[in-house]
Design a protein around this motif. Structure first.
Motif, PDB file in Angstrom:
ATOM      1  N   SER A 485      -2.607 -33.745 -15.879  1.00 45.19           N
ATOM      2  CA  SER A 485      -2.373 -32.321 -15.627  1.00 45.19           C
ATOM      3  C   SER A 485      -1.076 -32.154 -14.853  1.00 45.19           C
ATOM      4  CB  SER A 485      -3.537 -31.728 -14.830  1.00 45.19           C
ATOM      5  OG  SER A 485      -3.581 -32.288 -13.530  1.00 45.19           O
ATOM      6  N   ALA A 486      -0.518 -30.972 -14.944  1.00 50.74           N
ATOM      7  CA  ALA A 486       0.788 -30.708 -14.308  1.00 50.74           C
ATOM      8  C   ALA A 486       0.741 -30.840 -12.796  1.00 50.74           C
ATOM      9  CB  ALA A 486       1.270 -29.311 -14.699  1.00 50.74           C
ATOM     10  N   SER A 487      -0.450 -30.798 -12.199  1.00 48.49           N
ATOM     11  CA  SER A 487      -0.558 -30.849 -10.736  1.00 48.49           C
ATOM     12  C   SER A 487      -0.528 -32.272 -10.196  1.00 48.49           C
ATOM     13  CB  SER A 487      -1.857 -30.171 -10.289  1.00 48.49           C
ATOM     14  OG  SER A 487      -2.986 -30.866 -10.800  1.00 48.49           O
ATOM     15  N   THR A 488      -0.688 -33.274 -11.048  1.00 45.49           N
ATOM     16  CA  THR A 488      -0.729 -34.652 -10.566  1.00 45.49           C
ATOM     17  C   THR A 488       0.668 -35.122 -10.173  1.00 45.49           C
ATOM     18  OG1 THR A 488      -0.413 -35.528 -12.792  1.00 45.49           O
ATOM     19  CG2 THR A 488      -2.692 -35.196 -12.043  1.00 45.49           C
ATOM     20  N   GLY A 489       0.695 -36.101  -9.289  1.00 44.76           N
ATOM     21  CA  GLY A 489       1.975 -36.665  -8.870  1.00 44.76           C
ATOM     22  C   GLY A 489       2.728 -37.279 -10.026  1.00 44.76           C
ATOM     23  N   LEU A 490       2.000 -37.878 -10.971  1.00 47.72           N
ATOM     24  CA  LEU A 490       2.615 -38.502 -12.134  1.00 47.72           C
ATOM     25  C   LEU A 490       3.376 -37.463 -12.955  1.00 47.72           C
ATOM     26  CD1 LEU A 490       2.903 -41.041 -13.893  1.00 47.72           C
ATOM     27  CD2 LEU A 490       0.752 -40.423 -14.994  1.00 47.72           C
ATOM     28  N   ALA A 491       2.718 -36.361 -13.267  1.00 48.58           N
ATOM     29  CA  ALA A 491       3.364 -35.312 -14.068  1.00 48.58           C
ATOM     30  C   ALA A 491       4.507 -34.655 -13.300  1.00 48.58           C
ATOM     31  CB  ALA A 491       2.322 -34.267 -14.473  1.00 48.58           C
ATOM     32  N   ARG A 492       4.321 -34.468 -12.000  1.00 44.82           N
ATOM     33  CA  ARG A 492       5.376 -33.842 -11.194  1.00 44.82           C
ATOM     34  C   ARG A 492       6.611 -34.742 -11.107  1.00 44.82           C
ATOM     35  NH1 ARG A 492       1.275 -33.037  -6.517  1.00 44.82           N
ATOM     36  NH2 ARG A 492       3.096 -33.007  -5.153  1.00 44.82           N
ATOM     37  N   ALA A 493       6.400 -36.059 -11.015  1.00 47.28           N
ATOM     38  CA  ALA A 493       7.530 -36.981 -10.954  1.00 47.28           C
ATOM     39  C   ALA A 493       8.348 -36.915 -12.244  1.00 47.28           C
ATOM     40  CB  ALA A 493       7.035 -38.407 -10.714  1.00 47.28           C
ATOM     41  N   VAL A 494       7.656 -36.769 -13.395  1.00 47.03           N
ATOM     42  CA  VAL A 494       8.360 -36.667 -14.670  1.00 47.03           C
ATOM     43  C   VAL A 494       9.058 -35.322 -14.794  1.00 47.03           C
ATOM     44  CG1 VAL A 494       8.039 -36.569 -17.171  1.00 47.03           C
ATOM     45  CG2 VAL A 494       6.863 -38.326 -15.833  1.00 47.03           C
ATOM     46  N   ALA A 495       8.374 -34.264 -14.379  1.00 53.81           N
ATOM     47  CA  ALA A 495       8.939 -32.916 -14.519  1.00 53.81           C
ATOM     48  C   ALA A 495      10.161 -32.730 -13.627  1.00 53.81           C
ATOM     49  CB  ALA A 495       7.873 -31.874 -14.189  1.00 53.81           C
ATOM     50  N   THR A 496      10.088 -33.243 -12.390  1.00 51.48           N
ATOM     51  CA  THR A 496      11.192 -33.044 -11.439  1.00 51.48           C
ATOM     52  C   THR A 496      12.236 -34.145 -11.503  1.00 51.48           C
ATOM     53  OG1 THR A 496      10.009 -34.226  -9.683  1.00 51.48           O
ATOM     54  CG2 THR A 496       9.653 -31.839  -9.854  1.00 51.48           C
ATOM     55  N   ARG A 497      11.855 -35.259 -12.198  1.00 54.94           N
ATOM     56  CA  ARG A 497      12.743 -36.425 -12.232  1.00 54.94           C
ATOM     57  C   ARG A 497      13.064 -36.921 -10.840  1.00 54.94           C
ATOM     58  NH1 ARG A 497      13.578 -33.296 -16.487  1.00 54.94           N
ATOM     59  NH2 ARG A 497      14.102 -34.187 -18.516  1.00 54.94           N
ATOM     60  N   VAL A 499      11.159 -38.430  -6.858  1.00 53.48           N
ATOM     61  CA  VAL A 499      10.013 -39.077  -6.219  1.00 53.48           C
ATOM     62  C   VAL A 499       9.000 -38.031  -5.776  1.00 53.48           C
ATOM     63  CG1 VAL A 499       9.299 -40.452  -4.224  1.00 53.48           C
ATOM     64  CG2 VAL A 499      11.388 -41.032  -5.452  1.00 53.48           C
ATOM     65  N   VAL A 500       7.722 -38.332  -5.984  1.00 59.61           N
ATOM     66  CA  VAL A 500       6.635 -37.492  -5.471  1.00 59.61           C
ATOM     67  C   VAL A 500       5.846 -38.333  -4.463  1.00 59.61           C
ATOM     68  CG1 VAL A 500       4.533 -36.228  -6.009  1.00 59.61           C
ATOM     69  CG2 VAL A 500       6.506 -36.100  -7.552  1.00 59.61           C
ATOM     70  N   ASP A 530       4.752 -41.800  -6.293  1.00 58.45           N
ATOM     71  CA  ASP A 530       5.091 -41.866  -7.716  1.00 58.45           C
ATOM     72  C   ASP A 530       6.604 -41.800  -7.856  1.00 58.45           C
ATOM     73  OD1 ASP A 530       2.504 -41.874  -9.138  1.00 58.45           O
ATOM     74  OD2 ASP A 530       2.214 -39.955  -8.132  1.00 58.45           O
ATOM     75  N   VAL A 531       7.185 -42.844  -8.452  1.00 59.36           N
ATOM     76  CA  VAL A 531       8.639 -42.932  -8.617  1.00 59.36           C
ATOM     77  C   VAL A 531       8.953 -42.960 -10.109  1.00 59.36           C
ATOM     78  CG1 VAL A 531      10.703 -44.295  -8.167  1.00 59.36           C
ATOM     79  CG2 VAL A 531       8.883 -44.166  -6.439  1.00 59.36           C
ATOM     80  N   PRO A 532       9.726 -41.991 -10.602  1.00 59.05           N
ATOM     81  CA  PRO A 532      10.030 -41.967 -12.043  1.00 59.05           C
ATOM     82  C   PRO A 532      10.994 -43.082 -12.437  1.00 59.05           C
ATOM     83  CG  PRO A 532      11.280 -40.272 -10.902  1.00 59.05           C
ATOM     84  CD  PRO A 532      10.359 -40.870  -9.878  1.00 59.05           C
ATOM     85  N   MET A 533      10.830 -43.581 -13.641  1.00 56.77           N
ATOM     86  CA  MET A 533      11.741 -44.558 -14.231  1.00 56.77           C
ATOM     87  C   MET A 533      12.681 -43.769 -15.142  1.00 56.77           C
ATOM     88  SD  MET A 533       8.622 -47.183 -15.045  1.00 56.77           S
ATOM     89  CE  MET A 533       9.463 -48.012 -16.388  1.00 56.77           C
ATOM     90  N   LEU A 534      13.946 -43.683 -14.744  1.00 58.82           N
ATOM     91  CA  LEU A 534      14.882 -42.813 -15.433  1.00 58.82           C
ATOM     92  C   LEU A 534      15.894 -43.623 -16.242  1.00 58.82           C
ATOM     93  CD1 LEU A 534      15.643 -40.303 -12.522  1.00 58.82           C
ATOM     94  CD2 LEU A 534      13.999 -40.037 -14.383  1.00 58.82           C
ATOM     95  N   LYS A 535      16.068 -43.198 -17.472  1.00 62.63           N
ATOM     96  CA  LYS A 535      17.105 -43.775 -18.327  1.00 62.63           C
ATOM     97  C   LYS A 535      18.006 -42.636 -18.794  1.00 62.63           C
ATOM     98  CE  LYS A 535      18.023 -45.822 -22.796  1.00 62.63           C
ATOM     99  NZ  LYS A 535      17.479 -46.109 -24.140  1.00 62.63           N
TER     100      LYS A 535
END
Length: 802
Positions: A485-497, A499-500, A530-535
């Motif tokens: 769901s959009a409220s999870t740290g995982l989804a927020r890390a992807v949406a904001t690019r 760290v959550v 949660d840290v996004p992996m960005l390419k």
């Protein structure tokens, strides 16, 4: 010797006129007597010898006293004046020393004891030109008056003083130290007359010895003071070296030594923060005064000592605090200093670091007694040491912090090196890389467990777990490919690019029904990172680490996980590039193999098509493949690989009869078409026999059809089938398209070869007929028979008539 010669010459110059006036007849008589009487010469030599012995004895005695009294000049002065009495029996000997604006009698000797008291009663005298002793010191020259009654005008006033005391002849020699006169040695006689050169030389020697005694005593006292200061400094430095980073014992040793040497009653060392002073250490401070500083920082006023320090950054000394304007204005701190602590004299020395005030050392005496320059210099030295100690403590603290940082950095570099080593030793294998990243990240960040999620479209797949509890692992496995769901740290890390960081997951009022969140809570997770992996700025996954207690991660730990996330991206990219390289190599190898078949089978298309289908199905991981030729709106299977259904091989595909067939679509587009799931195609849904049999009999689920085009004309197609639903990549389409292009080339080459063979056959047959004609010029039947036979053979006919 040089000084005595100069002094003697000076005296000669000063008294030349007086000698001519008062002594010339006598000198001439003496000279005449010496020239005419040998007995007188012997007597004079004897007297000279005795005088020399007396002078040497006197000099030796003075030197002995100097040696035995290295710290006391008075015995030396007494020895000088007493020795002077022996050498000048009719004279009074005086040593005068400056003391501020006066001259005092340091030592005095006179043959008549009754006159001693009367003469000393006139001392001290002002250091002015009214007195010849003062003139000798001020002008740094010898005063020599053979007869005070005939003194020159500039010396007449001082000479009158001696006349009133019964003296006629005056000789005053300044005691020179370098270019300065530090005193005067005088010989005054009752009878007029000048001193001889030898007597003057003796007087100069006595003056030099007095200077030596004064200088030795000064140097020895300075040496003792310096030794005390050096000892105190050494003690403080020992404390500094033995207590690195601990300022309290340093300040204690510093104040104790400084107060002892400076004879202060109590004191304190203060630190300045730019606005207020803080008591860093109080030494022997009265309890009532101590309470003032123990209440907290003191902000100084402009007129009080601390305010002056802030303003001037210079030493402040108040000889009598009660006479200070701040006390008169009843400044609370100043009044407390006097009335509670009994202080009268105050010394405040600033502690400066690069011209910035960082503190002060303040000493007090309970009597009115100013501190001297050396004591002030000593406290300044201690103030400088205090600044050094403070700076050392700061540097040591920074060094310790840097050491800790270096240790952390080394640990991180080791972990990074380990991950990079795994990346290099496992090319194309991501699992060991992901496991190593999570193991190092959780260990260095002191977390309980971690997970790595790879993004697939708008969903995620958990590809690695480390240290996770069973409920957490089970929850992840149950989810498989999941959409948080959009409220999870995982989804927020992807949406904001970005760290959550969730300090306490239980305190977050977000989607509590989300399976991901529920699984984390069931596993006891409290703090989440949660840290996004960005390419190229796009998130391709997330590294997540968890703690079972509420304990936020530090900035350094977050940076570390970001670094690991970047390494994971590198590993994924390396794997992708390696796979692409492998695919490219496979494709090139397959193309090369097909080209070999084409070159080794000129004009024979079947082995070429078989090689193409074999490589295409192998590289595309397909189940089977078919190659069609297209002519007059009909597709006919010419080659196949695997076990395609019979209707695909035997029955032609008429375009007009199958408008929804994928083969039909390429007729107009001449572009590759594919279906990732044949069950969703309209032809299957509408019950097209071909599609139904393809799906239900053979089990085909996916299809890729690539056209074979020559000069913008469709001449055939290659079809590849899979037994599972799947999407076709651009590279797979490109690969099959490449084989389709090679098939067109092979067909074209076969056609050209066939035409070439036919042309060669025709030319050969023509040549054969021409040979028959040339041999049977008159036999028409033979020629016609040869022509008919050749025509039947070239046209593949059964028989012919002419």
């Amino acid at each position: 010797m040089r000084r005595r010669t100069k002094a003697a010459n000076t005296v000669k110059a000063q008294r030349s006129k007086a000698l001519k006036r008062s002594k010339a007849p006598k000198a001439a008589l003496c000279h005449s007597s010496l020239a005419t009487s040998k007995g007188t010469n012997v007597e004079q030599l004897t007297r000279d010898r005795d005088e020399a012995r007396e002078q040497q004895t006197a000099t030796a005695e003075i030197l002995r006293v100097i040696r035995t009294s290295p710290t006391d000049t008075q015995p030396v002065f007494e020895a000088i004046v007493q020795s002077g009495l022996k050498l000048f029996p009719d004279a009074a000997i005086l040593i005068a020393l400056p003391d501020g604006n006066e001259l005092r009698a340091a030592a005095f000797a006179e043959p008549n004891p009754a006159r001693v008291k009367a003469l000393l009663s006139r001392w001290p005298i002002p250091l002015t030109r009214e007195y010849n002793h003062a003139i000798a010191i001020l002008d740094r020259k010898i005063i020599d008056i053979p007869d005070a009654r005939e003194a020159p005008p500039e010396l007449a006033t001082g000479a009158q003083y001696f006349l009133t005391t019964g003296y006629r002849a005056i000789t005053i020699m300044p005691m020179m130290r370098g270019g300065d006169a530090i005193g005067a040695l005088s010989v005054v006689r009752s009878a007029p007359g000048a001193l001889s050169d030898k007597q003057l030389a003796v007087l100069s020697t006595f003056a030099d010895q007095a200077v030596i005694a004064i200088e030795n005593t000064r140097l020895l006292n300075e040496l003792r003071e310096s030794l005390q200061q050096q000892t105190a400094t050494a003690d403080v430095l020992k404390v500094i070296s033995s207590s690195p980073g601990d300022l309290k014992p340093v300040f204690e040793a510093m104040l104790a030594n400084a107060m002892r040497i400076c004879e202060a009653k109590f004191g304190h060392l203060l630190l300045y923060d730019g606005e207020s002073f803080h008591a860093a250490h109080l030494h022997d401070v009265p309890p009532s005064y101590r309470e003032i500083w123990e209440r907290g920082p003191v902000r100084p006023g402009q007129k009080v000592v601390l305010g002056r320090l802030v303003r001037t950054k210079q030493v402040v000394q108040i000889p009598d605090i009660k006479a200070d304007p701040a006390y008169a204005e009843r400044d609370p701190l100043r009044v407390a200093t006097v009335e509670l602590a009994g202080a009268r004299t105050l010394l405040a020395v600033p502690m400066l670091k690069e011209s910035q005030l960082v503190g002060a050392i303040v000493f007090y005496r309970q009597e009115v007694r100013p501190f001297n320059d050396k004591q002030i210099e000593l406290v300044q030295n201690f103030a400088a040491q205090a600044v050094i100690a403070i700076e050392n403590a700061r540097l040591l603290s920074e060094l310790r912090q840097r050491t800790n940082d270096l240790s952390e950095a080394l640990e991180q570099q080791t972990a990074t090196s380990e991950v990079l080593s795994i990346i290099s030793s496992s090319p194309g294998e991501l699992k060991p890389v992901f496991e190593a990243i999570l193991a190092n990240a959780t260990q260095i960040c002191a977390s309980n467990f971690g997970a790595m999620h790879i993004r697939e479209g708008d969903a995620f797949r958990t590809v690695a777990l480390h240290g996770a509890s069973s409920p957490f692992i089970e929850a992840r496995l149950r989810l498989g490919l999941f959409k948080p769901s959009a409220s999870t740290g995982l989804a927020r890390a992807v949406a904001t690019r970005d760290v959550v960081h969730i300090a306490d997951i239980r305190a977050e009022q977000r989607d509590k029904a989300d399976p991901l969140r529920k699984g984390a809570l069931e596993s006891g997770v409290r703090t989440v990172l949660d840290v996004p992996m960005l390419k190229d700025g796009e998130p391709i996954g997330v590294v997540a680490i968890y703690r079972s207690e509420v304990s936020p991660f530090t900035d350094k730990q977050i940076e570390l996980v970001k670094n690991f996330a970047a390494q994971a991206v590198i590993a994924i990219e390396n794997t992708r590039l390696l796979n692409e390289l492998r695919e490219s190599l496979q494709q090139q190898t397959a193309t090369s193999d097909v080209l070999k078949v084409i070159s080794s089978s000129p004009g024979d298309l079947e082995p070429v098509f078989q090689a193409m289908l074999a490589k295409a199905t192998q590289l595309c991981e397909a189940k089977f493949g078919v190659m069609f030729k297209f002519d007059d709106g009909v597709f006919r299977a010419t080659s196949w690989l695997g076990n395609p259904p019979a209707h695909i091989i035997e029955q032609p595909h008429v375009v007009s009869e199958n408008p929804n067939n994928l083969l039909t679509r390429i007729v107009s587009t001449k572009q590759p078409v594919h279906s990732s799931d044949l069950t969703k195609e309209r032809a299957y849904i509408e019950g097209n026999p071909r599609y139904v049999a393809l799906v239900e009999t053979v089990g085909a689920r996916s299809l890729l059809v690539v056209p074979m085009v020559k000069n913008q004309e469709l001449i055939g197609a290659i079809a590849i089938y899979w037994q599972e639903p799947r999407s076709f990549t651009e590279k797979q389409m490109e690969l099959v398209s490449n084989f389709a292009a090679q098939a067109v080339i092979a067909i074209d080459n076969a056609q050209l070869l066939s035409e070439l063979r036919e042309s060669l056959q025709q030319q050969t047959a023509t040549a054969d007929v021409l040979k028959v004609i040339s041999r049977s010029t008159f036999d028409l039947n033979t020629v016609l028979h040869a022509l008919l036979e050749t025509a039947v053979r070239l046209c593949d006919a059964d028989h012919g008539n002419l």
